[in-house]
Design a protein around this motif. Structure first.
Motif: not given
Lengths: 320, 248
Positions: B69, B73, B79-81, B83-84, B126, B130
């Motif tokens: 993950i 990320m 994806v980072h924006r 999920i984080s 995770s 990341s």
């Protein structure tokens, strides 16, 4: 636009003429080596909060097979940007950048870059760092290791094959970086102020080493520096860049015998001459900056912007 | 060290002189007696094995999943924006709060405990991975690109090792969270088959055997210290030294 293009052509024609004129005794009549790198009318702009700056404007540059070309200029003149364009790490906003006639679209092992900091991987030993570059060419592990050691011995570091980067001095790290770049078997070596972070003695040793490597391998080298002495010591041609916007101001052929050292009087004299030209550029920056500062400080003091400290001693080559 | 010994002496004296109800808070000698008895009859070792096995499985899974993950990320800004914020929010949730859900999903079973433990470590790992990926010096990536390292090779040979120091701190933190979650999970699910350390602790309470409770607590502290000082901190220091991140 048409006017612009015309200016460019005439400027580059002039430059070629001046190069030819300044090297009358070179084997000019012999077949000219083929061009490896060709830049035409390259423009690069950076957009920041303060607006758009032209980092490079109308750059024409040809680097031929086996040449040692030095790009020199004050900091902020875009010389590193120019190198990045050739390395494929920076896209030009307009104009064409060709390597062997093909457009440069991204980085590649045929154009090895040596950065200001060695950029070695700290989790690998010196030999493993060189092996990383060899991986695609040599599949067999033993052969790869042997080739890595061989490349390290070219920079006299075979003894330190199993040392980690943090166990080596700055100069040694940079030599490993050179070995790693050579291990890619590149067509052209792009060196981006590789010695700027080193002390003077180490740098002088490496200047000799780079000349020796260039002579023994016949690689094409483009070397970026803010240090005129370095440029004159190393280059067949020294290309002086001006700033804001970044343009090529002047091109000087260096025909002094090799190997050259920084302390050679001829080298020093030529460097002095080039610096006189560059002084205008540096004064221009200083003027701009003090103008800018003056507008920021007080309108009352607007009269005394002519009082510029001489920045030359700090920003230009040591030991002159 | 001297302070600890003094503390033990005061504790033992207080216990012998009956400064407090000695059955509610037995002294070190009593605890030691229970501890040796538990070790001799093997019950403590079995409980330790069960708990360590559980954390091994759950923490291992959290490391693998969390690294995957975290890699995605770290490498894909979109994806980072996305999920984080969720990951950071969920990280503030004590993982034992997953237990009701886990019980509904898996029943009051081994899997529920494992799930709670996994959730304890997953987000910490995770996020650390990341962040580690995002903080890789761009110079390494440029050098790697120049040497023709792309795709899987770039991930395996450059990005993962470059992020390793950050991944290890994430693992250390994840382990600490997982260990707490496991104990909470075991305490709350005594009826579940195999008895881990948490369940042994709870059984001590049920039997009003306070020296058993204190004995297990001692073991828990010992395991925590060993894992942190001897395994993770040492590993982290080694990697940091080799990566040239710390002096020496």
């Amino acid at each position: 636009m048409a006017l612009f293009a015309q200016q460019t052509t005439s400027a580059s024609a002039l430059r070629q003429a001046s190069t030819a004129a300044s090297t009358p005794d070179a084997e000019a009549v012999d077949a000219v080596p083929p061009a490896r790198i060709q830049l035409e009318a390259v423009n690069v702009q950076f957009t920041t909060r303060n607006g758009t700056t032209a980092a490079l404007q109308n750059i024409d540059l040809t680097v031929r097979e086996g040449e040692f070309v030095c790009l020199v200029g004050p900091s902020g003149c875009g010389k590193s940007t120019l190198l990045s364009v050739i390395a494929g790490l920076q896209k030009a906003n307009s104009g064409s950048a060709l390597m062997d006639g093909k457009p440069i679209t991204g980085p590649g092992p045929e154009r090895a870059v040596i950065f200001q900091e060695a950029a070695l991987f700290p989790w690998l030993t010196a030999a493993q760092n060189v092996e990383f570059a060899l991986k695609q060419r040599i599949r067999n592990k033993k052969e790869r290791r042997a080739a890595a050691i061989e490349h390290l011995s070219m920079v006299h570091l075979a003894r330190f094959a199993d040392s980690y980067p943090h166990e080596l001095s700055g100069g040694m790290r940079q030599r490993v970086a050179i070995a790693r770049a050579l291990a890619l078997n590149p067509d052209i070596l792009l060196m981006d102020e590789p010695f700027a972070a080193l002390d003077a003695q180490t740098r002088d040793l490496l200047l000799a080493e780079v000349q020796r490597i260039w002579q023994s391998t016949g690689k094409t080298i483009l070397f970026v520096t803010h240090n005129v002495m370095e440029a004159v010591t190393l280059g067949d041609r020294v290309i002086c860049m001006g700033t804001r916007p970044g343009t090529i101001k002047q091109e000087i052929a260096v025909t002094l015998p090799r190997p050259r050292a920084v302390e050679d009087p001829d080298t020093a004299r030529l460097a002095q001459r080039i610096m006189t030209h560059l002084r205008d550029e540096i004064n221009k920056i200083a003027q701009e900056e003090s103008d800018h500062a003056a507008t920021l400080i007080a309108p009352a003091r607007s009269g005394d912007t002519g009082d510029i400290p001489d920045p030359l001693a700090n920003s230009m080559g040591d030991g002159i | 060290m001297i302070f600890l010994i003094l503390l033990l002496i005061v504790w033992e004296t207080g216990f012998r002189r009956n400064w407090w109800n000695s059955y509610l808070f037995p002294g070190p000698s009593e605890v030691l007696k229970t501890l040796t008895a538990d070790i001799k009859d093997g019950s403590l070792l079995i409980a330790m094995r069960i708990s360590l096995l559980r954390i091994g499985v759950a923490f291992g899974a959290a490391m693998v999943l969390g690294t995957l993950i975290g890699l995605v990320m770290g490498a894909v800004p979109l994806v980072h924006r996305a999920i984080s914020p969720l990951a950071l929010g969920l990280q503030t949730l004590p993982s034992i709060c997953w237990l009701p859900l886990a019980v509904i999903w898996f029943g009051l079973s081994e899997r529920a405990i494992l799930f709670v433990t996994l959730m304890g470590a997953l987000l910490a790992v995770s996020i650390a991975v990341s962040d580690g990926i995002r903080n890789i010096p761009p110079l390494y990536l440029r050098a790697a690109g120049m040497m023709g390292a792309r795709g899987l090779r770039l991930y395996r040979e450059v990005m993962l090792p470059a992020a390793l120091p950050a991944i290890l701190s994430g693992a250390k933190q994840g382990w600490a969270f997982a260990w707490r979650s496991l104990m909470a999970g075991e305490l709350l699910s005594v009826s579940t088959g195999a008895l881990g350390l948490g369940q042994t602790l709870m059984r001590g309470r049920d039997l009003n055997d306070m020296s058993e409770v204190l004995a297990v607590m001692t073991v828990l502290v010992a395991i925590g210290v060993i894992a942190d000082r001897l395994v993770f901190s040492r590993l982290e220091a080694n990697v940091r030294r080799r990566w040239g991140l710390s002096a020496g």
